[in-house]
Design an enzyme around this catalytic site. Structure first.
Site, PDB file in Angstrom:
ATOM      1  N   HIS A   1      65.480  -9.934  24.480  1.00  0.00           N
ATOM      2  CA  HIS A   1      64.454  -9.843  25.695  1.00  0.00           C
ATOM      3  C   HIS A   1      64.951  -9.112  27.128  1.00  0.00           C
ATOM      4  O   HIS A   1      66.108  -9.615  27.570  1.00  0.00           O
ATOM      5  CB  HIS A   1      63.802 -11.189  25.907  1.00  0.00           C
ATOM      6  CG  HIS A   1      62.969 -11.894  24.820  1.00  0.00           C
ATOM      7  ND1 HIS A   1      62.742 -11.333  23.782  1.00  0.00           N
ATOM      8  CD2 HIS A   1      62.391 -13.180  24.821  1.00  0.00           C
ATOM      9  CE1 HIS A   1      62.047 -11.861  23.020  1.00  0.00           C
ATOM     10  NE2 HIS A   1      61.919 -13.374  23.516  1.00  0.00           N
TER      11      HIS A   1
ATOM     12  N   CYS B   1      62.472 -18.871  25.157  1.00  0.00           N
ATOM     13  CA  CYS B   1      63.461 -17.543  24.999  1.00  0.00           C
ATOM     14  C   CYS B   1      63.603 -16.864  26.320  1.00  0.00           C
ATOM     15  O   CYS B   1      64.643 -16.403  26.691  1.00  0.00           O
ATOM     16  CB  CYS B   1      63.495 -16.914  23.746  1.00  0.00           C
ATOM     17  SG  CYS B   1      61.645 -16.284  23.407  1.00  0.00           S
TER      18      CYS B   1
HETATM   19  P1  NAP Z   1      58.970 -18.740  12.055  1.00  0.00           P
HETATM   20  O1  NAP Z   1      59.939 -17.497  11.914  1.00  0.00           O
HETATM   21  O2  NAP Z   1      57.552 -18.120  11.879  1.00  0.00           O
HETATM   22  O3  NAP Z   1      59.238 -19.953  11.106  1.00  0.00           O
HETATM   23  C1  NAP Z   1      58.572 -21.053  11.272  1.00  0.00           C
HETATM   24  C2  NAP Z   1      59.296 -22.086  10.417  1.00  0.00           C
HETATM   25  O4  NAP Z   1      58.467 -23.158  10.375  1.00  0.00           O
HETATM   26  C3  NAP Z   1      59.480 -21.745   8.696  1.00  0.00           C
HETATM   27  O5  NAP Z   1      60.663 -22.109   8.405  1.00  0.00           O
HETATM   28  C4  NAP Z   1      58.390 -22.355   8.106  1.00  0.00           C
HETATM   29  O6  NAP Z   1      58.500 -22.635   6.930  1.00  0.00           O
HETATM   30  C5  NAP Z   1      58.079 -23.862   9.171  1.00  0.00           C
HETATM   31  N1  NAP Z   1      56.758 -23.842   9.075  1.00  0.00           N
HETATM   32  C6  NAP Z   1      55.473 -23.216   9.411  1.00  0.00           C
HETATM   33  N2  NAP Z   1      54.405 -24.096   9.084  1.00  0.00           N
HETATM   34  C7  NAP Z   1      54.911 -25.195   8.930  1.00  0.00           C
HETATM   35  C8  NAP Z   1      54.135 -26.393   8.552  1.00  0.00           C
HETATM   36  N3  NAP Z   1      52.810 -26.424   8.741  1.00  0.00           N
HETATM   37  N4  NAP Z   1      54.856 -27.428   8.036  1.00  0.00           N
HETATM   38  C9  NAP Z   1      56.090 -27.466   8.134  1.00  0.00           C
HETATM   39  N5  NAP Z   1      57.051 -26.199   8.268  1.00  0.00           N
HETATM   40  C10 NAP Z   1      56.213 -25.282   8.625  1.00  0.00           C
HETATM   41  O7  NAP Z   1      58.992 -19.170  13.796  1.00  0.00           O
HETATM   42  P2  NAP Z   1      60.249 -18.953  14.741  1.00  0.00           P
HETATM   43  O8  NAP Z   1      60.237 -17.745  15.095  1.00  0.00           O
HETATM   44  O9  NAP Z   1      61.508 -19.337  13.693  1.00  0.00           O
HETATM   45  O10 NAP Z   1      60.101 -20.068  15.593  1.00  0.00           O
HETATM   46  C11 NAP Z   1      60.068 -21.542  15.346  1.00  0.00           C
HETATM   47  C12 NAP Z   1      59.783 -22.355  16.716  1.00  0.00           C
HETATM   48  O11 NAP Z   1      60.759 -21.986  17.582  1.00  0.00           O
HETATM   49  C13 NAP Z   1      58.455 -22.081  17.108  1.00  0.00           C
HETATM   50  O12 NAP Z   1      58.084 -23.450  17.729  1.00  0.00           O
HETATM   51  C14 NAP Z   1      58.836 -20.770  18.521  1.00  0.00           C
HETATM   52  O13 NAP Z   1      58.062 -21.089  19.244  1.00  0.00           O
HETATM   53  C15 NAP Z   1      60.208 -21.527  18.718  1.00  0.00           C
HETATM   54  N6  NAP Z   1      60.929 -20.270  19.450  1.00  0.00           N
HETATM   55  C16 NAP Z   1      61.253 -19.329  18.924  1.00  0.00           C
HETATM   56  C17 NAP Z   1      62.028 -18.246  19.550  1.00  0.00           C
HETATM   57  C18 NAP Z   1      62.287 -16.791  19.072  1.00  0.00           C
HETATM   58  O14 NAP Z   1      62.902 -16.055  19.781  1.00  0.00           O
HETATM   59  N7  NAP Z   1      61.745 -16.611  17.396  1.00  0.00           N
HETATM   60  C19 NAP Z   1      62.816 -18.589  20.736  1.00  0.00           C
HETATM   61  C20 NAP Z   1      62.590 -19.817  21.346  1.00  0.00           C
HETATM   62  C21 NAP Z   1      61.868 -20.701  20.660  1.00  0.00           C
HETATM   63  P3  NAP Z   1      57.719 -21.592   5.579  1.00  0.00           P
HETATM   64  O15 NAP Z   1      58.611 -20.568   5.506  1.00  0.00           O
HETATM   65  O16 NAP Z   1      57.925 -22.515   4.380  1.00  0.00           O
HETATM   66  O17 NAP Z   1      56.482 -21.100   6.108  1.00  0.00           O
END
Ligand code: NAP
Length: 346
Positions: free
Chosen positions: A239, A150
């Site tokens: 950001h 991001c």
């Molecule tokens: P998040 O809010 O923590 O959500 C994580 C998701 O992954 C939830 O749906 C969770 O399901 C699932 N998950 C977690 N552990 C798992 C497992 N062991 N098996 C299967 N599913 C699992 O994270 P996020 O911010 O959305 O980020 C997700 C990805 O995008 C990450 O790789 C992050 O680095 C990337 N990203 C994030 C952003 C940002 O601004 N947030 C920007 C760019 C990239 P449950 O609800 O069932 O736990």
């Protein structure tokens, strides 16, 4: 007929943005929601960590969340998946889906693999040519296309018109990154309230290597230095980045502003549904951009750039801001999918 998309990590911060962006999408519709075994088998509304002020869309709230498994492809007749799962589990999971269908991923895991496109459609659409090599090398029927971290996206979009016209010797960036960038369970409130945290694990490295890959050619990374300092601040979304650039040739500030304003890419030419009319919005007020006012410009897909200054010959300073879960995450993946679809890559 619309293509059916699955969402991996549908319950998280990025997952819910996918739902929002795909709810009324003209080409894609949501076919399946997938998350961890903690959420599987339950209704989406019971397990989603929903934080958006618009409620959960009606047709989605009672959908049953599936456990992540490639059998879901057949069960729901999926044509593609969007991925927003933690990077430590993504290699196997995304690879298993890519065996059969395209995967548009937000996760860091595959970004730096040399046969995987790391795309910002306005900046390096030609890197999609790596898909052919990837499919041959890995024997996949599908493929993986990634979008950058991001922080990288908000930086690279304004760097593109600069590098094209003036060249770049080096880039120095200090970031002020929102809480949603760390995921729902990311930063404890007691750690960030009344505070700034001058460390985000692996973030500086990602900004440095990803920027060089995107601004390079398909086979060679860009060869200027990028130095990043990343900070977590008490902002919900958006950001902000303070950027210093040493250019190869001198520039005029008004000319550069005009180049930012006129900057367009393939998404605008092809009129892709998620493309903002203006990828870069120039702010003239001395105290803008600010997250609370400017992060939603272009439906969260525009990067706002302000405080554009020429400190001395070839030394540029500016501040940029982008919405981390839209332009920096779900919106980026959806735009990548639109570009690949329009180019008939699936
Ligand atoms: P998040 O809010 O923590 O959500 C994580 C998701 O992954 C939830 O749906 C969770 O399901 C699932 N998950 C977690 N552990 C798992 C497992 N062991 N098996 C299967 N599913 C699992 O994270 P996020 O911010 O959305 O980020 C997700 C990805 O995008 C990450 O790789 C992050 O680095 C990337 N990203 C994030 C952003 C940002 O601004 N947030 C920007 C760019 C990239 P449950 O609800 O069932 O736990």
């Amino acid at each position: 007929m619309k293509l059916k998309a699955g969402i991996l990590g549908a319950t998280g911060m990025v997952g819910q943005r996918f739902i929002q962006l795909l709810e009324e999408h003209p080409w894609f519709e949501i076919g399946a929601l997938m998350a961890s075994s903690r959420s599987a088998g339950k209704m989406y509304k019971e397990v989603a960590k929903w934080y958006l002020k618009e409620g959960i869309p009606k047709g989605i709230s009672e959908m049953i969340v599936e456990e992540i498994d490639k059998k879901v492809i057949e069960k729901f007749d999926l044509d593609l998946v969007f991925s927003a799962i933690p990077s430590d589990i993504a290699r196997e999971i995304e690879g298993s889906f890519a065996l059969e269908i395209p995967v548009f991923s937000n996760t860091a895991t595959y970004r730096m693999d040399d046969d995987v496109p790391l795309i910002i459609p306005e900046v390096n659409p030609e890197h999609l040519s790596l898909i052919k090599k990837q499919k041959e090398k890995r024997g996949w029927d599908g493929f993986i296309v990634t979008n950058p971290n991001c922080t990288t996206i908000g930086l690279v979009i304004p760097l593109k018109p600069i590098v094209d016209k003036f060249g770049i010797e080096w880039v120095n960036v200090a970031t002020m990154q929102a809480l949603s960038g760390a995921g729902y369970d990311g930063v404890p409130s007691m750690a960030i309230l009344d505070n700034v945290i001058p460390f985000i694990r692996n973030e500086e490295e990602k900004v440095e290597v990803e920027t060089a890959k995107i601004l390079g050619s398909v086979n060679k990374t860009a060869d200027f230095d990028i130095f990043a300092s990343c900070n977590r601040v008490n902002v919900r979304d958006g950001h902000t980045e303070s950027v210093f650039v040493k250019t190869e040739e001198d520039f005029d500030v008004e000319d550069l502003k005009e180049r930012f304003r006129k900057f367009r890419g393939e998404p605008q030419e092809l009129k892709l549904p998620t493309a903002p009319d203006r990828p870069i919005v120039v702010m003239e007020k001395e105290d803008r951009p600010q997250p609370i006012f400017d992060r939603d410009l272009g439906n969260g897909m525009s990067v706002s750039v302000g405080r554009i200054r020429r400190k001395k010959s070839q030394l540029l300073k500016f501040t940029c801001l982008s919405h981390n879960t839209i332009r920096g995450a779900a919106g980026a993946s959806v735009l990548n999918a639109e570009l690949a679809y329009k180019k008939k890559l699936f």
